[in-house]
Motif scaffolding. Structure first.
Motif, short mmCIF file in Angstrom:
data_model
loop_
_atom_site.label_atom_id
_atom_site.label_comp_id
_atom_site.label_asym_id
_atom_site.label_seq_id
_atom_site.Cartn_x
_atom_site.Cartn_y
_atom_site.Cartn_z
N GLY A 30 -12.05 6.81 8.19
CA GLY A 30 -12.93 6.18 7.21
C GLY A 30 -12.11 5.59 6.09
O GLY A 30 -10.90 5.32 6.25
N LEU A 31 -12.72 5.40 4.92
CA LEU A 31 -12.04 4.78 3.80
C LEU A 31 -10.81 5.57 3.37
O LEU A 31 -9.82 5.00 2.88
N TYR A 32 -10.84 6.90 3.56
CA TYR A 32 -9.73 7.75 3.12
C TYR A 32 -8.44 7.49 3.90
O TYR A 32 -7.38 7.97 3.53
N ALA A 33 -8.52 6.70 4.98
CA ALA A 33 -7.28 6.32 5.68
C ALA A 33 -6.43 5.37 4.83
O ALA A 33 -5.22 5.27 5.05
N LEU A 34 -7.03 4.70 3.85
CA LEU A 34 -6.27 3.77 3.01
C LEU A 34 -5.42 4.49 1.97
O LEU A 34 -4.22 4.22 1.86
N THR A 48 -14.19 8.78 -9.20
CA THR A 48 -15.57 8.33 -9.31
C THR A 48 -15.89 7.36 -8.18
O THR A 48 -15.00 6.79 -7.53
N VAL A 49 -17.18 7.13 -7.98
CA VAL A 49 -17.63 6.17 -6.98
C VAL A 49 -17.05 4.79 -7.28
O VAL A 49 -16.61 4.07 -6.37
N LYS A 54 -12.48 0.64 -4.49
CA LYS A 54 -11.38 -0.26 -4.15
C LYS A 54 -11.03 -0.15 -2.67
O LYS A 54 -10.57 -1.13 -2.05
N TYR A 55 -11.22 1.02 -2.09
CA TYR A 55 -10.94 1.19 -0.65
C TYR A 55 -12.02 0.51 0.19
O TYR A 55 -11.72 -0.06 1.24
N PHE A 56 -13.25 0.56 -0.29
CA PHE A 56 -14.35 -0.12 0.40
C PHE A 56 -14.08 -1.63 0.46
O PHE A 56 -14.29 -2.27 1.50
#
Length: 445
Positions: A30-34, A48-49, A54-56
């Motif tokens: 998911g986004l946490y791979a970045l 924070t959201v 920035k990853y989204f």
């Protein structure tokens, strides 16, 4: 946290494939791979959201090819794959109608679940979804002791207006989408409930009442009657899921063995973690698989693809090493389980019908002594090349003398081995049991 007692967890009756398979792949992506520094990075860094977005905006997995994942799983000897449809950060890999926080609105620009499902089916693998009950992005999910904003100065104001009832509807609606839009789904891995007590970080923790677990599970069963569901709704499921440890013995509930699956990582992280070099060696991973099967369990072994969607070369190397062993030894794994015969030190037994498999974690010098098996074995061979090894049933009264071993307890079967260990990570002996031994096995079991 302390989990409630899981009374009445059934042995799986409707999905015999699960215990036949014994070995599956977990995929956390998911986004946490970045950020590439643990899948809980949002929590650990109290992001924070807005900061996390920035990853989204940059999620562009141009190398994503689920056919590569599926082939790597099949070549490793895995029979099913479980992918994170949504992790705790709330990001969805499919084109959900219930949120804009999804892959179709990133540079990826497409549903990433559909090609995953197609790739698994093309390789003959069972399809599994992981789905987080937690959602740190959703505006109605209340801040608690596990939330990234748990230490914010204005937690009370952050929670003002949040409505867990609306979040429950969202949760149920997304599960309905996943189990309606992609055909038959074989396995659903929910994660996780945390209502417990004594750990300070679990203040405001959530569990079955927050998820309305009974209604959620009933909907799952209605939509996919043959699906396997885990135990993390805080109500009984089809199996129990020890995480990041190897059980000391078969998993038991009320004195009865239950279906179980250990989920394990390659290096301690679930998501892609670039600088984590703590990779388990291949022979250890194989021993973990064997150890679990010897206690009646499955192994769900995780990989964390990169932000570009490819499998890390280190993960591929581990899978290839396991696959080399599985090509020669898979019949000691698939459909095998615990044996009632006691294994010697530094060995594990798995059994399938009249075949008893001796997995030798340490290679002894010339002889291995197997308790309670004297007179019960018709034939024995090394599994890797089907080469015969010789049975020796020694007089238990005989003491060890000069060049003849002795001093073993009555009923011990001694097998003479070559001095050179076979060139495999874990050597396995295949013993063909006599019918009389099977009858005794059945009586003891």
């Amino acid at each position: 946290s302390e989990r409630p007692r899981m009374e009445g967890i059934p042995l799986i009756q409707h999905a015999p494939w699960f215990e036949e398979a014994r070995f599956g792949m977990f995929v956390h992506w998911g986004l946490y791979a970045l950020p590439a520094r643990h899948e809980w990075v949002m929590n650990q860094e109290e992001t924070t959201v807005e900061e996390y977005s920035k990853y989204f905006r940059r999620f562009d997995p141009d190398l994503y090819d689920p056919r590569e994942w599926a082939r790597a799983a099949r070549n490793a000897g895995m029979k099913y794959v479980v992918l994170t449809t949504k992790h705790h950060d709330g990001f969805c890999l499919w084109d959900s109608a219930l949120t804009d926080y999804k892959a179709t609105n990133t540079p990826a620009g497409r549903d990433l679940i559909s090609p995953f499902v197609e790739a698994l089916r093309a390789e003959g693998l069972k399809v599994g979804f992981y789905h987080s009950l937690i959602d740190w992005h959703h505006p109605d999910f209340t801040v608690d002791g596990v939330h990234p904003q748990r230490n914010a100065a204005d937690v009370e104001s952050l929670n003002a207006g949040r409505d867990m009832d609306r979040y429950r509807q969202y949760l149920h609606g997304q599960v309905r989408e996943l189990l309606t839009n992609y055909g038959t789904i074989d396995y659903l891995f929910f994660d996780f409930s945390y209502t417990g007590g004594h750990q300070e970080e679990y203040w405001g923790g959530k569990g079955r009442k927050d998820w309305d677990s009974e209604a959620l599970l009933a909907m799952v069963r209605e939509l996919q009657p043959a699906i396997v569901v885990n135990d993390r709704l805080e109500i009984p499921g089809d199996l129990v899921t020890p995480e990041q440890y190897q059980p000391a013995g078969p998993m038991m509930v009320d004195g009865e063995p239950v279906t179980w699956e250990a989920c394990q990582t390659l290096n301690g992280s679930w998501g892609y973690d670039r600088d984590n070099l703590n990779y388990k060696p291949v022979d250890l991973l194989i021993r973990m698989l064997v150890d679990g099967v010897s206690k009646g369990g499955n192994l769900l072994l995780n990989v964390g693809p990169t932000g570009r969607g490819s499998l890390d070369p280190r993960a591929l190397g581990s899978l290839e090493g396991i696959g080399e062993w599985m090509k020669l030894h898979s019949r000691a794994i698939y459909g095998a389980g615990a044996s009632s015969y006691p294994a010697p030190t530094d060995a594990r037994y798995t059994q399938r019908g009249d075949r008893l498999y001796v997995h030798l974690f340490a290679w002894p010098f010339e002889y291995v002594h197997l308790p309670d098996l004297a007179g019960k074995v018709e034939y024995a061979q090394l599994l890797n090349d089907a080469s015969e090894v010789f049975l020796r049933e020694l007089d238990p009264a005989q003491q060890a003398m000069n060049m003849t071993p002795g001093g073993q307890p009555p009923g011990t079967l001694t097998i003479k081995l070559p001095v050179q260990k076979p060139d495999v990570a874990v050597p396995v002996l295949e013993l063909f049991l006599k019918p009389s031994a099977l009858r005794q096995e059945s009586a003891h079991g």
